[in-house]
Scaffold this active site. Structure first.
Site, mmCIF file in Angstrom:
data_model
loop_
_atom_site.group_PDB
_atom_site.id
_atom_site.type_symbol
_atom_site.label_atom_id
_atom_site.label_comp_id
_atom_site.label_asym_id
_atom_site.label_seq_id
_atom_site.Cartn_x
_atom_site.Cartn_y
_atom_site.Cartn_z
ATOM 1 N NE ARG A 26 6.131 -42.682 -22.820
ATOM 2 C CZ ARG A 26 6.277 -43.633 -23.651
ATOM 3 N NH1 ARG A 26 7.241 -44.844 -23.309
ATOM 4 N NH2 ARG A 26 5.544 -43.908 -24.834
ATOM 5 C CB SER A 58 1.366 -38.323 -24.479
ATOM 6 O OG SER A 58 1.019 -38.564 -25.983
ATOM 7 C CD GLU A 67 4.378 -39.906 -21.555
ATOM 8 O OE1 GLU A 67 3.158 -40.640 -21.841
ATOM 9 O OE2 GLU A 67 5.012 -39.948 -22.396
HETATM 10 C C1 LIG Z 1 5.891 -32.703 -29.676
HETATM 11 C C2 LIG Z 1 6.457 -33.687 -28.425
HETATM 12 C C3 LIG Z 1 6.288 -34.987 -28.835
HETATM 13 C C4 LIG Z 1 6.549 -36.022 -27.879
HETATM 14 N N1 LIG Z 1 6.618 -37.295 -27.991
HETATM 15 C C5 LIG Z 1 6.899 -38.188 -27.321
HETATM 16 C C6 LIG Z 1 6.853 -39.620 -27.518
HETATM 17 O O1 LIG Z 1 6.638 -40.052 -28.721
HETATM 18 N N2 LIG Z 1 7.331 -40.573 -26.703
HETATM 19 C C7 LIG Z 1 7.594 -40.379 -25.613
HETATM 20 O O2 LIG Z 1 8.129 -41.026 -24.646
HETATM 21 N N3 LIG Z 1 7.723 -38.884 -25.163
HETATM 22 C C8 LIG Z 1 7.538 -38.009 -25.907
HETATM 23 N N4 LIG Z 1 7.613 -36.643 -25.490
HETATM 24 C C9 LIG Z 1 7.707 -36.259 -24.227
HETATM 25 C C10 LIG Z 1 9.282 -35.667 -24.145
HETATM 26 O O3 LIG Z 1 9.861 -35.526 -25.354
HETATM 27 C C11 LIG Z 1 10.169 -37.123 -23.746
HETATM 28 O O4 LIG Z 1 9.593 -37.584 -22.281
HETATM 29 C C12 LIG Z 1 11.733 -36.818 -23.376
HETATM 30 O O5 LIG Z 1 12.328 -38.009 -23.562
HETATM 31 C C13 LIG Z 1 12.029 -35.841 -22.294
HETATM 32 O O6 LIG Z 1 13.388 -35.441 -22.455
HETATM 33 P P1 LIG Z 1 13.767 -34.081 -21.860
HETATM 34 O O7 LIG Z 1 15.262 -33.881 -22.129
HETATM 35 O O8 LIG Z 1 13.095 -33.091 -22.754
HETATM 36 O O9 LIG Z 1 13.367 -34.432 -20.334
HETATM 37 P P2 LIG Z 1 12.868 -33.213 -19.464
HETATM 38 O O10 LIG Z 1 11.431 -33.039 -19.882
HETATM 39 O O11 LIG Z 1 13.605 -31.806 -19.096
HETATM 40 O O12 LIG Z 1 12.874 -34.003 -18.077
HETATM 41 C C14 LIG Z 1 12.097 -35.233 -18.056
HETATM 42 C C15 LIG Z 1 12.366 -35.936 -16.658
HETATM 43 O O13 LIG Z 1 13.442 -36.455 -16.564
HETATM 44 C C16 LIG Z 1 14.450 -35.922 -15.455
HETATM 45 N N5 LIG Z 1 15.595 -35.899 -16.306
HETATM 46 C C17 LIG Z 1 16.086 -34.949 -17.213
HETATM 47 N N6 LIG Z 1 17.385 -35.115 -17.587
HETATM 48 C C18 LIG Z 1 17.983 -35.767 -16.327
HETATM 49 C C19 LIG Z 1 19.170 -36.288 -16.373
HETATM 50 N N7 LIG Z 1 20.371 -36.259 -17.079
HETATM 51 N N8 LIG Z 1 19.180 -37.216 -15.191
HETATM 52 C C20 LIG Z 1 18.222 -37.553 -14.455
HETATM 53 N N9 LIG Z 1 17.058 -37.017 -14.424
HETATM 54 C C21 LIG Z 1 16.684 -36.437 -15.555
HETATM 55 C C22 LIG Z 1 13.771 -34.341 -15.096
HETATM 56 O O14 LIG Z 1 13.979 -34.220 -13.718
HETATM 57 C C23 LIG Z 1 12.191 -34.814 -15.400
HETATM 58 O O15 LIG Z 1 11.800 -35.724 -14.267
HETATM 59 C C24 LIG Z 1 6.985 -35.648 -26.462
HETATM 60 C C25 LIG Z 1 7.295 -34.188 -26.296
HETATM 61 C C26 LIG Z 1 6.604 -33.224 -27.072
HETATM 62 C C27 LIG Z 1 6.804 -31.864 -26.833
#
Ligand SMILES: Cc1cc2nc3c(=O)[nH]c(=O)nc-3n(C[C@H](O)[C@H](O)[C@H](O)COP(=O)(O)OP(=O)(O)OC[C@H]3O[C@@H](n4cnc5c(N)ncnc54)[C@H](O)[C@@H]3O)c2cc1C
Length: 309
Positions: free
Chosen positions: A179, A229, A299
């Site tokens: 992560r 998670s 996380e």
């Molecule tokens: C139902 C559900 C299931 C999930 N299952 C998983 C799973 O199986 N595995 C897993 O790893 N995660 C999982 N997640 C968590 C999440 O979906 C992932 O971590 C996802 O990749 C985050 O992407 P996001 O665009 O929503 O980022 P955000 O939540 O918006 O941001 C996450 C972080 O990244 C930074 N960030 C975002 N975009 C950028 C960018 N372009 N440049 C620099 N920094 C940036 C933000 O500042 C923050 O620190 C799950 C979440 C949910 C709700």
């Protein structure tokens, strides 16, 4: 914070600006207070201009993607929130490059990336099925499952640094970890190139995804808002098991509750505030530590103000 009118005017030359925008509408927890200013950039090129304007005017800047790994404080985020996820306005760009790598803008919704990759004859993206959010957030978080992670397929990323300068950075897998892609704090990902295997079995790839989605549908509480998670798995342990064995299944504070289906998920059961969720996180950490002497690390990323400024 009061952002001067001329700064908002300058920002609006490079993106769509929304003032006092409630972030609960941008997070999958469906909680979080307002951003002073939320900016959806017009293009990748406009990102460095937005960063420079914020830096020159001493306005803090925070990046969000799909908000699926975020707990945003109830009193919101000060300054500029740069929203990098496909939205009604701009569509993300994807293409297959001459060297066979696949390019995607950071704002690409993962689901769209998967469809594009499979249609273009690539495999190796099934692990992403069901992980919400956008490509930039996925890379930053090195998101994944036991089937694979972003660090296994990202070749390099285009970034804009805190000074607004842009460059391409190769991903060194040896420097990535669970992560954590180790991109460097303050760097904004605008796009990335992926190295993927070729396949001529499109239907087989689609079936893999369908299986992954069906399995996740059974194991995850998808009927409620959550951020997936909440805790990382400590070495040699599963967080869900530690939380379960600590007797916390269904434990609740305010509108937030530990999911009965998957105890590493906190769900927004009934109009939870971010404070409810944060308090529940603290309670879980304390209880697991008292029972097993293990410190759980979140996380989920917490950002913004949890106390009235
Ligand atoms: C139902 C559900 C299931 C999930 N299952 C998983 C799973 O199986 N595995 C897993 O790893 N995660 C999982 N997640 C968590 C999440 O979906 C992932 O971590 C996802 O990749 C985050 O992407 P996001 O665009 O929503 O980022 P955000 O939540 O918006 O941001 C996450 C972080 O990244 C930074 N960030 C975002 N975009 C950028 C960018 N372009 N440049 C620099 N920094 C940036 C933000 O500042 C923050 O620190 C799950 C979440 C949910 C709700």
């Amino acid at each position: 914070m009061k952002i001067p009118r001329q700064v908002i005017q300058s920002l609006s030359e490079w993106g769509q600006v929304r003032e006092n925008e409630l972030l609960k509408n941008y997070t999958t927890f469906k909680t979080g207070g307002p951003a002073d200013v939320l900016v959806a950039p017009m293009s990748n090129r406009s990102i460095s201009h937005i960063v420079t304007i914020a830096a020159e005017n001493q306005v803090p800047l925070t990046v969000i993607g799909g908000g699926s790994n975020l707990l945003v404080g109830d009193y919101g985020i000060e300054g500029v929130v740069l929203w990098l996820c496909e939205n009604g306005g701009r569509k993300a760009a994807m293409s297959v490059l001459e060297d066979g790598t696949l390019y995607a803008d950071a704002m690409t919704v993962k689901e769209n990336f998967i469809s594009y990759a499979v249609d273009a004859g690539f495999s190796g993206v099934a692990f992403m099925a069901g992980i919400p959010g956008c490509i930039g957030g996925g890379i930053m978080m090195n998101a994944g499952t036991f089937m694979g992670t972003f660090s296994e397929i990202v070749k390099d990323v285009d970034i804009v640094d805190q000074n607004g300068d842009d460059r391409t950075v190769a991903i060194d897998r040896a420097r990535t970890s669970y992560r954590n892609m180790n991109i460097g704090a303050g760097n904004i990902i605008t796009g990335a190139r992926f190295v993927l295997e070729r396949t001529d079995d499109r239907e087989g790839e689609l079936n893999k995804m369908r299986e992954v989605l069906a399995d996740r549908g059974k194991k995850h509480p998808l009927d409620y808002p959550s951020a997936g998670s909440v805790f990382k798995n400590p070495d040699g342990h599963s967080s869900w098991k530690l939380i379960n064995d600590a007797g916390l299944k269904g434990a609740a504070i305010g509108g937030a509750s530990v999911s009965e289906l998957h105890t590493n998920f906190i769900i927004n059961l009934n109009n939870a505030t971010s404070q409810d969720i944060r308090d529940l996180i603290s309670k879980i950490r304390e209880t697991v530590y008292q029972k097993f002497g293990i410190e759980l690390e979140t996380e989920v990323k917490m950002m913004g103000a949890f106390e009235r400024p």
